[in-house]
Design a protein around this motif. Structure first.
Motif, PDB file in Angstrom:
ATOM      1  N   GLU A 193      -3.567 -11.743  -3.791  1.00 51.64           N
ATOM      2  CA  GLU A 193      -2.337 -12.322  -3.237  1.00 51.64           C
ATOM      3  C   GLU A 193      -2.606 -13.192  -2.016  1.00 51.64           C
ATOM      4  O   GLU A 193      -1.710 -13.907  -1.550  1.00 51.64           O
ATOM      5  N   GLY A 194      -3.825 -13.114  -1.491  1.00 49.53           N
ATOM      6  CA  GLY A 194      -4.147 -13.895  -0.298  1.00 49.53           C
ATOM      7  C   GLY A 194      -3.697 -13.259   0.999  1.00 49.53           C
ATOM      8  O   GLY A 194      -3.727 -13.893   2.053  1.00 49.53           O
ATOM      9  N   TRP A 195      -3.318 -11.977   0.935  1.00 44.15           N
ATOM     10  CA  TRP A 195      -2.885 -11.290   2.165  1.00 44.15           C
ATOM     11  C   TRP A 195      -4.069 -10.993   3.065  1.00 44.15           C
ATOM     12  O   TRP A 195      -3.944 -11.013   4.280  1.00 44.15           O
ATOM     13  N   ILE A 196      -5.211 -10.663   2.455  1.00 49.03           N
ATOM     14  CA  ILE A 196      -6.421 -10.427   3.233  1.00 49.03           C
ATOM     15  C   ILE A 196      -7.491 -11.417   2.794  1.00 49.03           C
ATOM     16  O   ILE A 196      -7.479 -11.893   1.651  1.00 49.03           O
ATOM     17  N   LEU A 238      -6.612  -2.981  -2.299  1.00 47.61           N
ATOM     18  CA  LEU A 238      -7.294  -4.067  -1.600  1.00 47.61           C
ATOM     19  C   LEU A 238      -7.567  -5.244  -2.531  1.00 47.61           C
ATOM     20  O   LEU A 238      -7.474  -6.417  -2.122  1.00 47.61           O
ATOM     21  N   GLU A 239      -7.907  -4.951  -3.784  1.00 45.91           N
ATOM     22  CA  GLU A 239      -8.130  -6.025  -4.748  1.00 45.91           C
ATOM     23  C   GLU A 239      -6.859  -6.844  -4.951  1.00 45.91           C
ATOM     24  O   GLU A 239      -6.903  -8.082  -5.010  1.00 45.91           O
ATOM     25  N   HIS A 240      -5.735  -6.160  -5.044  1.00 45.27           N
ATOM     26  CA  HIS A 240      -4.463  -6.867  -5.194  1.00 45.27           C
ATOM     27  C   HIS A 240      -4.162  -7.709  -3.954  1.00 45.27           C
ATOM     28  O   HIS A 240      -3.690  -8.854  -4.070  1.00 45.27           O
ATOM     29  N   ALA A 291       0.824  -1.207   0.000  1.00 49.86           N
ATOM     30  CA  ALA A 291       0.000   0.000   0.000  1.00 49.86           C
ATOM     31  C   ALA A 291       0.857   1.256   0.000  1.00 49.86           C
ATOM     32  O   ALA A 291       0.560   2.222  -0.719  1.00 49.86           O
ATOM     33  N   GLN A 292       1.919   1.262   0.784  1.00 51.83           N
ATOM     34  CA  GLN A 292       2.790   2.436   0.808  1.00 51.83           C
ATOM     35  C   GLN A 292       3.431   2.679  -0.553  1.00 51.83           C
ATOM     36  O   GLN A 292       3.564   3.827  -0.996  1.00 51.83           O
TER      37      GLN A 292
END
Length: 463
Positions: A307-310, A301-303, A243-244
């Motif tokens: 990626e399965g991070w969220i 957020l879609e990315h 995100a950063q």
């Protein structure tokens, strides 16, 4: 201890100096005898409420001559006991020095007195189309002088920095009454040592801050915000780092709430996502025109989902909903009121070690006191997390044992026993966990040079 006749002389001189702006004996406002901590203090000689820097100077000069302790006070929202009275002290409240003197929109500066309420400063900046970035839950009652004296952090450090980063200049009064006017209004001024840093974070032990030059940022029109659920802390770091990068360093808040905290907070605020996940994060990005940046924010957020991070996400659809998301993070006030008694911690460790530190502390507390409730939440982007151990009296532990367990683990991670709340009285026994003997000796040398009679907030921070 000063004898009665000498104290009477000091009181007479203070009364002559201050007129109606002094309280003594049973007339002292009892709200001034404690802060938000559970630390107990002594009985003060007087409460003084000066209205200008010159009067502060005269008070300190008089007290220094007679070796009378002086305890500076702001909004009394501290959690470490830094503003509680010591025996026979003069309480020095800055609440009458609350003026916002000037706002310079072109220069991005504001000059204020130390007793100005943080929320009033925020609103004055907002009305001028600017933003004063410091923000914390006590905004409606804390004073900027106290924020400066504790180097307060809060919710926006990840983007704007600590209070230290938001102060360009200061005016401070030394123990002997000397007024140091360091009211620099420039971001760059490399003319020898910048002495304002001797007073930022010193908790009133080196001098009394009376005025400040604050740094303003361009105004914001709102924020894009989301609450996301994650399976582990490593994925939170993956999300933050991406995100950063994707948002060009404009993530304004990245607030983590571990599962037990989220479940407890849901008793007092509407939960945007279902309970049961190990970790939740509230992320937002402030901007002048948040609607135009909504698509970019959502793409992050879609990315993260791809990626399965969220594993789940709720995106605020309005300013009101974004503010509602914050009620979960800010539910700690209700938790402390209704889930108490409570032992609170304000700690930091290197960012990549936060997940492991939380796991270690939770396991150690559970091993010692099976079934004890420990709630974890924090800022993450600035390495800071908080712990609230609630209902601990069900297990009859000693509070000091719980504190030793937590702080021993923090030391093992090379962290800090105070990320943003200060040391005051409460954390003195563990200060050496986070500062070396050489650092402590140097601090004592500075204290002795600036306050040789040790009248300024004695017994706080340093022995």
């Amino acid at each position: 201890m000063q004898d009665a006749s000498m104290r009477l002389v000091v009181l007479e001189k203070l009364s002559a100096l201050l007129g109606k702006d002094i309280q003594t004996g049973a007339n002292i406002d009892t709200s001034q005898l404690h802060d938000w901590s559970d630390e107990q203090g002594g009985t003060p000689l007087a409460l003084v409420l000066p209205r200008d820097t010159q009067t502060v100077s005269e008070i300190l000069k008089l007290c220094n001559e007679h070796h009378i302790a002086v305890v500076p006070q702001g909004g009394l929202t501290g959690l470490a006991g830094g503003a509680v009275p010591v025996q026979d002290c003069v309480l020095l409240s800055l609440r009458n020095m609350n003026r916002i003197e000037t706002i310079n929109v072109q220069a991005g500066t504001m000059i204020v007195e130390a007793g100005a309420i943080l929320q009033n400063i925020q609103e004055a900046a907002r009305n001028a189309g600017m933003n004063f970035a410091l923000d914390l839950g006590a905004r409606g009652s804390c004073q900027i002088g106290g924020n400066i004296s504790t180097n307060a952090g809060g919710n926006r450090v990840i983007r704007y920095g600590m209070t230290r980063d938001l102060v360009l200049g200061l005016e401070a009064v030394l123990a002997d009454g000397t007024i140091l006017s360091m009211m620099n209004e420039m971001p760059k001024n490399n003319a020898a040592l910048d002495m304002k840093h001797l007073f930022i974070g010193a908790e009133g032990t080196m001098g009394v801050v009376t005025r400040a030059v604050l740094r303003l940022r361009p105004g914001v029109g709102g924020a894009n915000a989301a609450v996301v659920a994650l399976e582990n802390f490593d994925n939170a770091l993956n999300l933050l780092n991406y995100a950063q990068k994707r948002l060009s360093g404009r993530v304004t808040a990245f607030e983590a709430m571990w599962g037990d905290y989220y479940k407890t907070a849901a008793k007092y605020a509407r939960a945007p996502l279902e309970q049961g996940y190990p970790l939740y994060v509230l992320m937002d990005m402030q901007g002048a025109e948040p609607d135009t940046e909504a698509e970019l924010f959502q793409s992050v957020l879609e990315h993260a989902l791809e990626e399965g991070w969220i594993v789940d996400a709720a995106i605020a659809q309005s300013h009101r909903e974004a503010e509602e998301f914050w009620t979960m993070r800010d539910a700690i006030a209700e938790i402390m009121t209704h889930e108490g008694p409570c032992i609170g911690f304000d700690v930091s460790v290197p960012q990549t070690q936060i997940g492991a530190a939380v796991d270690a502390i939770q396991a150690a507390l559970e091993e010692r006191y099976p079934g004890i409730q420990s709630l974890f939440f924090g800022h993450v982007g600035d390495c800071n997390f908080h712990i609230d151990v609630t209902k601990y009296t069900d297990f009859e532990p000693k509070e000091r044992i719980i504190e030793d367990i937590v702080y021993d683990i923090i030391r093992s991670f090379k962290g800090s026993v105070s990320a943003e709340h200060g040391i005051g009285l409460h954390k003195k026994p563990w200060l050496h966990y986070s500062r070396s003997e050489a650092e402590l000796r140097t601090l004592k040398v500075l204290k002795a040079a600036l306050d040789p009679h040790n009248i300024l907030n004695p017994g706080k921070v340093l022995d």
